[in-house]
Design a protein around this motif. Structure first.
Motif, PDB file in Angstrom:
ATOM      1  N   UNK A  14      -0.848  20.203 -33.177  1.00 53.95           N
ATOM      2  CA  UNK A  14      -1.463  20.067 -31.852  1.00 53.95           C
ATOM      3  C   UNK A  14      -0.578  20.707 -30.787  1.00 53.95           C
ATOM      4  N   UNK A  15       0.720  20.406 -30.861  1.00 49.06           N
ATOM      5  CA  UNK A  15       1.649  20.929 -29.857  1.00 49.06           C
ATOM      6  C   UNK A  15       1.681  22.458 -29.910  1.00 49.06           C
ATOM      7  N   UNK A  16       1.826  22.994 -31.134  1.00 51.98           N
ATOM      8  CA  UNK A  16       1.974  24.454 -31.254  1.00 51.98           C
ATOM      9  C   UNK A  16       0.675  25.198 -30.954  1.00 51.98           C
ATOM     10  N   UNK A  17      -0.468  24.579 -31.262  1.00 49.85           N
ATOM     11  CA  UNK A  17      -1.752  25.245 -31.011  1.00 49.85           C
ATOM     12  C   UNK A  17      -2.232  24.999 -29.585  1.00 49.85           C
ATOM     13  N   UNK A  18      -1.527  24.125 -28.844  1.00 51.61           N
ATOM     14  CA  UNK A  18      -1.941  23.821 -27.476  1.00 51.61           C
ATOM     15  C   UNK A  18      -3.248  23.049 -27.425  1.00 51.61           C
ATOM     16  N   UNK A  19      -3.447  22.158 -28.412  1.00 49.45           N
ATOM     17  CA  UNK A  19      -4.678  21.366 -28.475  1.00 49.45           C
ATOM     18  C   UNK A  19      -4.327  19.884 -28.444  1.00 49.45           C
ATOM     19  N   UNK A  20      -5.314  19.052 -28.178  1.00 50.64           N
ATOM     20  CA  UNK A  20      -5.073  17.609 -28.204  1.00 50.64           C
ATOM     21  C   UNK A  20      -5.046  17.149 -29.655  1.00 50.64           C
ATOM     22  N   UNK A  21      -4.316  16.030 -29.939  1.00 50.40           N
ATOM     23  CA  UNK A  21      -4.327  15.504 -31.316  1.00 50.40           C
ATOM     24  C   UNK A  21      -5.748  15.225 -31.813  1.00 50.40           C
ATOM     25  N   UNK A  22      -6.631  14.768 -30.905  1.00 50.84           N
ATOM     26  CA  UNK A  22      -8.014  14.485 -31.304  1.00 50.84           C
ATOM     27  C   UNK A  22      -8.722  15.775 -31.743  1.00 50.84           C
ATOM     28  N   UNK A  23      -8.462  16.859 -31.003  1.00 58.22           N
ATOM     29  CA  UNK A  23      -9.091  18.141 -31.347  1.00 58.22           C
ATOM     30  C   UNK A  23      -8.595  18.633 -32.707  1.00 58.22           C
ATOM     31  N   UNK A  24      -7.309  18.384 -32.990  1.00 60.24           N
ATOM     32  CA  UNK A  24      -6.757  18.804 -34.283  1.00 60.24           C
ATOM     33  C   UNK A  24      -7.386  17.990 -35.411  1.00 60.24           C
ATOM     34  N   UNK A  25      -7.515  16.680 -35.200  1.00 63.13           N
ATOM     35  CA  UNK A  25      -8.140  15.823 -36.212  1.00 63.13           C
ATOM     36  C   UNK A  25      -9.560  16.289 -36.506  1.00 63.13           C
ATOM     37  N   UNK A  26     -10.291  16.631 -35.448  1.00 61.77           N
ATOM     38  CA  UNK A  26     -11.667  17.090 -35.595  1.00 61.77           C
ATOM     39  C   UNK A  26     -11.727  18.421 -36.356  1.00 61.77           C
ATOM     40  N   UNK A  27     -10.748  19.280 -36.092  1.00 62.26           N
ATOM     41  CA  UNK A  27     -10.739  20.596 -36.752  1.00 62.26           C
ATOM     42  C   UNK A  27     -10.286  20.496 -38.202  1.00 62.26           C
ATOM     43  N   UNK A  28      -9.332  19.597 -38.453  1.00 60.14           N
ATOM     44  CA  UNK A  28      -8.720  19.507 -39.785  1.00 60.14           C
ATOM     45  C   UNK A  28      -9.693  18.917 -40.817  1.00 60.14           C
ATOM     46  N   UNK A  29     -10.479  17.931 -40.403  1.00 61.20           N
ATOM     47  CA  UNK A  29     -11.318  17.195 -41.366  1.00 61.20           C
ATOM     48  C   UNK A  29     -12.213  18.098 -42.219  1.00 61.20           C
ATOM     49  N   UNK A  30     -13.069  18.940 -41.606  1.00 61.87           N
ATOM     50  CA  UNK A  30     -13.937  19.780 -42.455  1.00 61.87           C
ATOM     51  C   UNK A  30     -13.150  20.787 -43.302  1.00 61.87           C
ATOM     52  N   UNK A  31     -11.961  21.178 -42.835  1.00 62.95           N
ATOM     53  CA  UNK A  31     -11.160  22.146 -43.597  1.00 62.95           C
ATOM     54  C   UNK A  31     -10.532  21.475 -44.821  1.00 62.95           C
ATOM     55  N   UNK A  32     -10.198  20.200 -44.694  1.00 61.79           N
ATOM     56  CA  UNK A  32      -9.696  19.451 -45.853  1.00 61.79           C
ATOM     57  C   UNK A  32     -10.850  19.216 -46.831  1.00 61.79           C
ATOM     58  N   UNK A  33     -12.023  18.840 -46.278  1.00 64.51           N
ATOM     59  CA  UNK A  33     -13.187  18.597 -47.145  1.00 64.51           C
ATOM     60  C   UNK A  33     -13.566  19.842 -47.932  1.00 64.51           C
ATOM     61  N   UNK A  34     -13.433  21.011 -47.301  1.00 65.26           N
ATOM     62  CA  UNK A  34     -13.798  22.262 -47.987  1.00 65.26           C
ATOM     63  C   UNK A  34     -12.670  22.785 -48.877  1.00 65.26           C
ATOM     64  N   UNK A  35     -11.527  22.109 -48.826  1.00 63.82           N
ATOM     65  CA  UNK A  35     -10.424  22.477 -49.715  1.00 63.82           C
ATOM     66  C   UNK A  35      -9.506  23.570 -49.202  1.00 63.82           C
ATOM     67  N   UNK A  36      -9.682  24.005 -47.936  1.00 63.73           N
ATOM     68  CA  UNK A  36      -8.820  25.070 -47.399  1.00 63.73           C
ATOM     69  C   UNK A  36      -7.470  24.529 -46.945  1.00 63.73           C
ATOM     70  N   UNK A  37      -7.459  23.258 -46.501  1.00 62.46           N
ATOM     71  CA  UNK A  37      -6.211  22.605 -46.095  1.00 62.46           C
ATOM     72  C   UNK A  37      -6.027  21.359 -46.954  1.00 62.46           C
ATOM     73  N   UNK A  38      -4.762  20.969 -47.139  1.00 61.07           N
ATOM     74  CA  UNK A  38      -4.485  19.680 -47.778  1.00 61.07           C
ATOM     75  C   UNK A  38      -3.528  18.930 -46.869  1.00 61.07           C
ATOM     76  N   UNK A  39      -3.485  17.619 -47.064  1.00 57.43           N
ATOM     77  CA  UNK A  39      -2.549  16.825 -46.272  1.00 57.43           C
ATOM     78  C   UNK A  39      -1.899  15.838 -47.217  1.00 57.43           C
ATOM     79  N   UNK A  40      -0.575  15.767 -47.147  1.00 56.69           N
ATOM     80  CA  UNK A  40       0.103  14.843 -48.037  1.00 56.69           C
ATOM     81  C   UNK A  40       1.525  14.612 -47.596  1.00 56.69           C
TER      82      UNK A  40
END
Ligand SMILES: [Zn+2]
Length: 394
Positions: free
Chosen positions: A36-62
Motif C-alpha cells: 500500500x505504501x509503495x503503490x500509494x494506495x490505501x490498505x483497503x484498496x490493496x486488499x480489494x485488489x489482492x483478493x481476485x489476484x490470489x483467487x486466480x492464482x497470480x499472487x500468493x500470500x503466506x
C-alpha cells in the motif's frame, strides 16, 4: 500438458490492480501494508485488489519463511506466483532474433538466438515462429513446464506505435508501417505486444534493474543506433506519437556528417556504429569493414581511429546532457553493444556531459551497465506482462 498458448485474461482491469501487481512483481515479496505504501494506495484498496489476484492464482500470500520465530509472529508476505503463467519475449536486431521464455516473475527460463536470413517482414515472421516453437518445445521437454503461455512481446528498434502494434519506421530492418502485432499474432496464435526495443529494455530496468525504485531515470543505448528510454514520474514515456527520447537525432554539429534521418550532425551520425566505421575509414584510409575492426584499430592505438571514438564520446555526452537538462533524471544508465568501446570514450562522455549539463542537472548519476541481448528480450517479455495485467493502460 504442454505449455501451449491459451486465451486467458487478467481478472480485474483497474489501474489499482495493475499497480498492486507490478509493485509486488518488481519489489516483492512484501507485506500488504508495504504494498500500500509503495503503490500509494490505501490498505483497503490493496486488499480489494489482492483478493481476485490470489483467487486466480497470480499472487500468493503466506508466512515469511526467512523470518526468525524469535521476532514474534512471522509477517505474511504477498508474492507473485511465478509458475502460474509463461511469457515470451523477442528482440529483433538487423541480423538475428533473440528469444526468451520467462515465468510470471519475468525470470528467464529458456533463451535462444536464431539468425535472420533476410530482413523482409515475411522472413522475419518465419524466424519468429520458429523461435517461439523452439522456446516452447524446450520449456516442455527439458524443463517440464506446463503453465499456459499468455503473451509474446516483440522489441524492434525505431519508431514503434505500441498502441496500434505497428512498426512505423525501423531503419535497421528497412521497415515502414508494418502491422507486426497483428501479423505475429496470426503466425504464433498469441496476444502480441510490439514496442521499441529501448523502451522495452527500460521496462526491464525499471522493474528489475538499475532503475528499480527510481521515479525519474533514463536508459541510453550505444551501438548500431543511439537510443534512449525515459521514465518520468514512474512511467515509461512513449510520447504522443510513439516517439520520445530520440537523443540519437539530437543535433550536436549542424555542419556535421549527414544522418540517415535526413539531417546533419545528429549524435547517431557521429557516434552510431556505421558512422564510426565510415569516419575511421575516411581518417585513416584503411579498409575498415565493421565495428569490430574499427574497435581493434583504435585499441592498437591508431591515432585517427582513437580521435573518431573521442568525438563519438563527446557527442554521446552532449546528448545525455540534453536529457538531463530537459528532465532532470536521478540516474542515466548507459548500455548497449557499443560499451565494448567504453574505455575509448568514457572520459569524453563524462567531460561533455559535465560541460553541457546545466547546474544541478550535472549531479545526475551516470553509470554504465553491460546488458546482453537476452536482457532486451526479457524487456520484451516484460511488455507482454504489462499488456496482460493492463499496466500499459493510460
Ligand atoms: Zn538523425
Amino acid at each position: 500438458m504442454s505449455p501451449t498458448p491459451r486465451a486467458e485474461t487478467f481478472p480485474v482491469n483497474t489501474p489499482a490492480t495493475a499497480q498492486v501487481f507490478t509493485t509486488v512483481l518488481s519489489q516483492g515479496p512484501l507485506p500488504r501494508l508495504e504494498v500500500a505504501r509503495r503503490a500509494g494506495l490505501s490498505p483497503a484498496a490493496v486488499t480489494k485488489a489482492v483478493r481476485p489476484l490470489i483467487e486466480a492464482g497470480y499472487l500468493t500470500e503466506g508466512a515469511d519463511e526467512d523470518a526468525r520465530p524469535a521476532l514474534g509472529r512471522p509477517a505474511h508476505l504477498v508474492r507473485v506466483a511465478g509458475g502460474r503463467a509463461l511469457f515470451l519475449g523477442v528482440k529483433v536486431t538487423g541480423d538475428e532474433a533473440i528469444g526468451v521464455l520467462t515465468d510470471l516473475c519475468c525470470r528467464i527460463r529458456v533463451a535462444r538466438h536464431l539468425p535472420l536470413p533476410d530482413r523482409e517482414p515475411r522472413a522475419v515472421l518465419a524466424v519468429l515462429a520458429d523461435l517461439v516453437q523452439q522456446l516452447l518445445a524446450e520449456a516442455q521437454d527439458t524443463l517440464g513446464l506446463t503453465a499456459p503461455v499468455l503473451g509474446l512481446g516483440i522489441a524492434v528498434s525505431g519508431d514503434v506505435d505500441r498502441a496500434e502494434g505497428v512498426v512505423r519506421y525501423s531503419p535497421f530492418l528497412e521497415w515502414r508501417d508494418i502491422p507486426l502485432a497483428e501479423l505475429a499474432s496470426m503466425t504464433c496464435g498469441l496476444p502480441v505486444t510490439v514496442d521499441n526495443d529501448v523502451r522495452a529494455l527500460t521496462v526491464a530496468e525499471q522493474w528489475f534493474g538499475a532503475g528499480a525504485g527510481l521515479s525519474d531515470f533514463a536508459v541510453v543505448t550505444v551501438g548500431a543506433g543511439i537510443g534512449c528510454g525515459l521514465v518520468v514520474h514512474g512511467r515509461v514515456v512513449a510520447g504522443a506519437h510513439g516517439v520520445a527520447g530520440e537523443i540519437g537525432h539530437v543535433t550536436v554539429d549542424p555542419a556535421g556528417p549527414p544522418c540517415h534521418c535526413g539531417n546533419r550532425g545528429c549524435v547517431e551520425a557521429i557516434a552510431g556504429e556505421a558512422a564510426i566505421v565510415r569516419q575511421i575509414r575516411e581518417a585513416t584510409g584503411a579498409e575498415v569493414t565493421d565495428a569490430e575492426a574499427a574497435l581493434a584499430m583504435a585499441h592498437r592505438g591508431v591515432a585517427g581511429a582513437r580521435e573518431v571514438y573521442a568525438r563519438a564520446g563527446a557527442a554521446i555526452g552532449r546528448g545525455i546532457a540534453t536529457v538531463a537538462n530537459l528532465l532532470g533524471p536521478e540516474r542515466v544508465i548507459i548500455s548497449g553493444e557499443g560499451l565494448t568501446a567504453y574505455d575509448l570514450f568514457a572520459e569524453q562522455i563524462r567531460n561533455a556531459f559535465v560541460a553541457a549539463a546545466f547546474g544541478s542537472a550535472a549531479r545526475c548519476d551516470v553509470l554504465t551497465r553491460p546488458l546482453p541481448f537476452e536482457e532486451w528480450a526479457r524487456g520484451a517479455a516484460a511488455t507482454a506482462i504489462q499488456s496482460f495485467v493492463r499496466a500499459d493502460a493510460p
